[in-house]
Motif scaffolding. Structure first.
Motif, PDB file in Angstrom:
ATOM      1  N   GLY A   1       0.820  -1.197   0.000  1.00 20.91           N
ATOM      2  CA  GLY A   1       0.000   0.000   0.000  1.00 20.91           C
ATOM      3  C   GLY A   1       0.855   1.247   0.000  1.00 20.91           C
ATOM      4  N   ASP A   2       1.908   1.180   0.726  1.00 18.81           N
ATOM      5  CA  ASP A   2       2.894   2.245   0.685  1.00 18.81           C
ATOM      6  C   ASP A   2       4.202   1.624   1.126  1.00 18.81           C
ATOM      7  OD1 ASP A   2       3.286   5.544   2.209  1.00 18.81           O
ATOM      8  OD2 ASP A   2       4.231   4.597   0.489  1.00 18.81           O
ATOM      9  N   TYR A   3       5.270   1.917   0.471  1.00 21.05           N
ATOM     10  CA  TYR A   3       6.550   1.361   0.889  1.00 21.05           C
ATOM     11  C   TYR A   3       7.675   2.285   0.492  1.00 21.05           C
ATOM     12  CZ  TYR A   3       6.458  -0.461  -3.921  1.00 21.05           C
ATOM     13  OH  TYR A   3       6.349  -0.588  -5.265  1.00 21.05           O
ATOM     14  N   VAL A   4       8.811   2.049   1.046  1.00 20.17           N
ATOM     15  CA  VAL A   4       9.993   2.866   0.821  1.00 20.17           C
ATOM     16  C   VAL A   4      10.888   2.212  -0.219  1.00 20.17           C
ATOM     17  CG1 VAL A   4      12.103   3.703   1.893  1.00 20.17           C
ATOM     18  CG2 VAL A   4       9.938   3.890   3.119  1.00 20.17           C
ATOM     19  N   MET A   5      11.404   3.034  -1.131  1.00 19.43           N
ATOM     20  CA  MET A   5      12.393   2.577  -2.111  1.00 19.43           C
ATOM     21  C   MET A   5      13.704   3.292  -1.851  1.00 19.43           C
ATOM     22  SD  MET A   5      10.868   0.397  -4.064  1.00 19.43           S
ATOM     23  CE  MET A   5      12.056   0.298  -5.393  1.00 19.43           C
ATOM     24  N   GLY A   6      14.791   2.584  -2.027  1.00 19.47           N
ATOM     25  CA  GLY A   6      16.081   3.189  -1.758  1.00 19.47           C
ATOM     26  C   GLY A   6      17.135   2.819  -2.784  1.00 19.47           C
ATOM     27  N   TRP A   7      18.172   3.626  -2.814  1.00 19.67           N
ATOM     28  CA  TRP A   7      19.382   3.327  -3.580  1.00 19.67           C
ATOM     29  C   TRP A   7      20.540   3.191  -2.593  1.00 19.67           C
ATOM     30  CZ3 TRP A   7      19.534   2.094  -8.598  1.00 19.67           C
ATOM     31  CH2 TRP A   7      18.489   2.502  -9.427  1.00 19.67           C
ATOM     32  N   PHE A   8      21.316   2.141  -2.786  1.00 22.13           N
ATOM     33  CA  PHE A   8      22.521   1.906  -2.024  1.00 22.13           C
ATOM     34  C   PHE A   8      23.659   1.698  -3.006  1.00 22.13           C
ATOM     35  CE2 PHE A   8      21.013   1.236   2.357  1.00 22.13           C
ATOM     36  CZ  PHE A   8      19.650   1.193   2.130  1.00 22.13           C
ATOM     37  N   ARG A   9      24.885   1.757  -2.498  1.00 25.90           N
ATOM     38  CA  ARG A   9      26.036   1.479  -3.345  1.00 25.90           C
ATOM     39  C   ARG A   9      27.095   0.763  -2.544  1.00 25.90           C
ATOM     40  NH1 ARG A   9      28.222   7.691  -4.299  1.00 25.90           N
ATOM     41  NH2 ARG A   9      29.048   8.023  -2.179  1.00 25.90           N
ATOM     42  N   GLN A  10      27.916   0.006  -3.278  1.00 25.86           N
ATOM     43  CA  GLN A  10      29.004  -0.733  -2.641  1.00 25.86           C
ATOM     44  C   GLN A  10      30.232  -0.678  -3.524  1.00 25.86           C
ATOM     45  OE1 GLN A  10      28.024  -4.765  -1.520  1.00 25.86           O
ATOM     46  NE2 GLN A  10      29.644  -4.791   0.016  1.00 25.86           N
ATOM     47  N   ALA A  11      31.284  -0.092  -2.979  1.00 23.26           N
ATOM     48  CA  ALA A  11      32.564  -0.024  -3.672  1.00 23.26           C
ATOM     49  C   ALA A  11      33.398  -1.233  -3.266  1.00 23.26           C
ATOM     50  CB  ALA A  11      33.270   1.270  -3.307  1.00 23.26           C
ATOM     51  N   PRO A  12      34.378  -1.616  -4.091  1.00 19.47           N
ATOM     52  CA  PRO A  12      35.218  -2.775  -3.758  1.00 19.47           C
ATOM     53  C   PRO A  12      35.878  -2.621  -2.393  1.00 19.47           C
ATOM     54  CG  PRO A  12      35.578  -2.104  -6.014  1.00 19.47           C
ATOM     55  CD  PRO A  12      34.717  -1.044  -5.394  1.00 19.47           C
ATOM     56  N   GLY A  13      35.750  -3.649  -1.580  1.00 20.98           N
ATOM     57  CA  GLY A  13      36.380  -3.645  -0.276  1.00 20.98           C
ATOM     58  C   GLY A  13      35.673  -2.825   0.782  1.00 20.98           C
ATOM     59  N   LYS A  14      34.501  -2.286   0.430  1.00 21.39           N
ATOM     60  CA  LYS A  14      33.767  -1.454   1.378  1.00 21.39           C
ATOM     61  C   LYS A  14      32.377  -2.033   1.638  1.00 21.39           C
ATOM     62  CE  LYS A  14      36.067   2.909   0.341  1.00 21.39           C
ATOM     63  NZ  LYS A  14      35.863   4.349   0.024  1.00 21.39           N
ATOM     64  N   GLU A  15      31.783  -1.599   2.720  1.00 22.39           N
ATOM     65  CA  GLU A  15      30.431  -2.030   3.044  1.00 22.39           C
ATOM     66  C   GLU A  15      29.416  -1.295   2.166  1.00 22.39           C
ATOM     67  OE1 GLU A  15      31.010  -3.133   7.788  1.00 22.39           O
ATOM     68  OE2 GLU A  15      29.633  -1.558   7.168  1.00 22.39           O
ATOM     69  N   ARG A  16      28.259  -1.922   2.031  1.00 15.34           N
ATOM     70  CA  ARG A  16      27.186  -1.289   1.290  1.00 15.34           C
ATOM     71  C   ARG A  16      26.720  -0.050   2.054  1.00 15.34           C
ATOM     72  NH1 ARG A  16      22.806  -5.119  -1.484  1.00 15.34           N
ATOM     73  NH2 ARG A  16      24.835  -6.006  -2.054  1.00 15.34           N
ATOM     74  N   GLU A  17      26.568   1.061   1.340  1.00 17.54           N
ATOM     75  CA  GLU A  17      26.196   2.292   2.009  1.00 17.54           C
ATOM     76  C   GLU A  17      24.940   2.908   1.390  1.00 17.54           C
ATOM     77  OE1 GLU A  17      29.011   5.476   1.739  1.00 17.54           O
ATOM     78  OE2 GLU A  17      29.113   5.421  -0.437  1.00 17.54           O
ATOM     79  N   PHE A  18      24.208   3.591   2.225  1.00 14.00           N
ATOM     80  CA  PHE A  18      22.983   4.253   1.824  1.00 14.00           C
ATOM     81  C   PHE A  18      23.296   5.444   0.920  1.00 14.00           C
ATOM     82  CE2 PHE A  18      18.792   5.903   2.083  1.00 14.00           C
ATOM     83  CZ  PHE A  18      18.909   7.272   2.272  1.00 14.00           C
TER      84      PHE A  18
END
Length: 124
Positions: A30-47
């Motif tokens: 009914g309603d939900y959140v969409m997001g973009w994340f990114r992950q560089a080599p050797g790094k954690e996924r970030e918002f």
């Protein structure tokens, strides 16, 4: 189930622009959140950014504020990330994510569905 498919990544010089797209299909909330994340080599996924599907409230990481814009087209079930003034440190795999909640969060672990990712490479 919700299926997410990203596109639009590529190779671009510093200062350039790209627009990422995320096609959504399957079960909808009914309603939900969409997001973009990114992950560089050797790094954690970030918002990177998030948007509510109906309320249009947006949230950005400080590192991209003023350069990136998240948006969506409800009629087409599409999510977008317009990226401008790209910098080499923006290089990463970018992921689209969906959360079955109306509450915006920057925490990746709280998102329920993920796309396969699209590579963005920014050269200096």
């Amino acid at each position: 189930q919700v299926q997410l498919v990203e596109s639009g990544g590529g190779l671009v010089q510093a200062g350039g622009s790209l627009r990422l797209s995320c096609a959504t299909s399957g079960r909808t909330f009914g309603d939900y959140v969409m997001g973009w994340f990114r992950q560089a080599p050797g790094k954690e996924r970030e918002f990177v950014a998030a948007i509510t599907w109906i309320g249009r409230m947006t949230t950005y990481a400080d590192s991209v504020k003023g350069r990136f814009t998240i948006s969506r087209n409800n009629a087409k079930n599409m999510l977008y990330l317009q990226m401008t003034s790209l910098e080499p440190q923006d290089t990463a795999v970018y992921y689209c994510a969906a959360r079955g909640s109306i509450v915006v969060t920057t925490q990746a672990r709280l998102y329920d569905y993920w796309g396969q990712g699209t590579q963005v490479t920014v050269t200096s």
